[in-house]
Design an enzyme around this catalytic site. Sequence first.
Site, PDB file in Angstrom:
ATOM      1  CG  ASP A 117     -41.279   6.909  17.321  1.00  0.00           C
ATOM      2  OD1 ASP A 117     -40.233   6.483  16.770  1.00  0.00           O
ATOM      3  OD2 ASP A 117     -41.854   7.941  16.948  1.00  0.00           O
ATOM      4  CG  ASP A 118     -36.597   6.843  17.802  1.00  0.00           C
ATOM      5  OD1 ASP A 118     -37.692   7.445  17.753  1.00  0.00           O
ATOM      6  OD2 ASP A 118     -35.642   7.137  17.058  1.00  0.00           O
ATOM      7  CG  ASP A 148     -38.064  16.642  20.783  1.00  0.00           C
ATOM      8  OD1 ASP A 148     -38.516  17.571  21.465  1.00  0.00           O
ATOM      9  OD2 ASP A 148     -36.950  16.722  20.231  1.00  0.00           O
TER      10      ASP A 148
HETATM   11  O1  LIG Z   1     -42.061  14.353  19.255  1.00  0.00           O
HETATM   12  P1  LIG Z   1     -41.573  14.893  17.946  1.00  0.00           P
HETATM   13  O2  LIG Z   1     -41.046  16.290  18.068  1.00  0.00           O
HETATM   14  O3  LIG Z   1     -42.554  14.748  16.840  1.00  0.00           O
HETATM   15  O4  LIG Z   1     -40.265  14.050  17.554  1.00  0.00           O
HETATM   16  C1  LIG Z   1     -40.187  12.659  17.708  1.00  0.00           C
HETATM   17  C2  LIG Z   1     -39.967  11.979  16.389  1.00  0.00           C
HETATM   18  O5  LIG Z   1     -38.773  12.480  15.783  1.00  0.00           O
HETATM   19  C3  LIG Z   1     -37.957  11.388  15.373  1.00  0.00           C
HETATM   20  O6  LIG Z   1     -38.335  10.939  14.085  1.00  0.00           O
HETATM   21  P2  LIG Z   1     -37.906  11.722  12.763  1.00  0.00           P
HETATM   22  O7  LIG Z   1     -39.041  12.576  12.314  1.00  0.00           O
HETATM   23  O8  LIG Z   1     -36.587  12.379  12.999  1.00  0.00           O
HETATM   24  O9  LIG Z   1     -37.746  10.605  11.665  1.00  0.00           O
HETATM   25  P3  LIG Z   1     -37.078   9.177  11.629  1.00  0.00           P
HETATM   26  O10 LIG Z   1     -37.717   8.375  12.720  1.00  0.00           O
HETATM   27  O11 LIG Z   1     -37.407   8.693  10.271  1.00  0.00           O
HETATM   28  O12 LIG Z   1     -35.617   9.358  11.850  1.00  0.00           O
HETATM   29  C4  LIG Z   1     -38.271  10.301  16.358  1.00  0.00           C
HETATM   30  O13 LIG Z   1     -37.987   9.021  15.801  1.00  0.00           O
HETATM   31  C5  LIG Z   1     -39.750  10.483  16.613  1.00  0.00           C
HETATM   32  O14 LIG Z   1     -40.520   9.753  15.682  1.00  0.00           O
HETATM   33  N1  LIG Z   2     -32.108  11.571  16.834  1.00  0.00           N
HETATM   34  C1  LIG Z   2     -33.061  12.387  17.314  1.00  0.00           C
HETATM   35  N2  LIG Z   2     -34.161  12.640  16.574  1.00  0.00           N
HETATM   36  C2  LIG Z   2     -35.082  13.470  17.120  1.00  0.00           C
HETATM   37  N3  LIG Z   2     -36.247  13.916  16.596  1.00  0.00           N
HETATM   38  C3  LIG Z   2     -36.799  14.733  17.516  1.00  0.00           C
HETATM   39  N4  LIG Z   2     -36.022  14.846  18.598  1.00  0.00           N
HETATM   40  C4  LIG Z   2     -34.943  14.066  18.377  1.00  0.00           C
HETATM   41  C5  LIG Z   2     -33.771  13.777  19.150  1.00  0.00           C
HETATM   42  O1  LIG Z   2     -33.562  14.239  20.267  1.00  0.00           O
HETATM   43  N5  LIG Z   2     -32.877  12.927  18.544  1.00  0.00           N
HETATM   44 MG   LIG Z   3     -39.260   8.931  14.046  1.00  0.00          MG
END
Ligand SMILES: O=P(O)(O)OC[C@H]1O[C@H](OP(=O)(O)OP(=O)(O)O)[C@H](O)[C@@H]1O
Ligand SMILES: Nc1nc2[nH]cnc2c(=O)[nH]1
Ligand SMILES: [Mg+2]
Length: 158
Positions: free
Chosen positions: A91-92, A95
Amino acid sequence: MANRYHQHFTVSWDQLHRDVRELCHRLVERDFKGIVAITRGGLIPAALIARELNVRLIDTVCISSYDHMNQGGLDVLKGVDHDGEGWLLVDDLVDTGKTARKVREMLPKAHFVTVYAKPEGRPLVDQYLTEVAQDCWIQFPWDMGIAYVEPLVDQVKR
Ligand SMILES: O=P(O)(O)OC[C@H]1O[C@H](OP(=O)(O)OP(=O)(O)O)[C@H](O)[C@@H]1O
Ligand SMILES: Nc1nc2[nH]cnc2c(=O)[nH]1
Ligand SMILES: [Mg+2]
């Protein structure tokens, strides 16, 4: 929820590419059956990692949770049919760790990496590259565009 964030960490494409390559240096000695990317944010680092490690088999876990800075309910749109043994899970960022916790339940044996990690979520991943403060919003290049900026003198003196 959005007021949890008091700082911004802006990541450019170049910075992201350098960071993912650095993470790959720490993964290159391992062998993986394939990569599971957590959509959508994990797709970009997963593609870059796949290139560096010469991995061709790529699957996804599809999750929907955040609406920009606001985290709602966590919806699994697509899973996988194995426990992750021998697979690299990408994952990127992590959080709060809510997404990571859910995906860990689905793939308990995968080697889980993120490029960026905040303290609350950090214990849930096996490896990450850069730690970022909990109150910091990471702004990714795919969410940004190039925009005109007014000269300082006009912003201040007009
Ligand atoms: O640890 P957490 O609080 O769960 O947050 C982390 C997740 O939030 C973001 O995804 P997001 O749900 O924004 O969706 P996306 O990857 O489709 O942009 C990020 O890519 C992680 O997958
Ligand atoms: N882009 C982005 N997405 C998130 N989803 C949860 N935390 C983050 C953050 O810091 N940046
Ligand atoms: Mg995500």
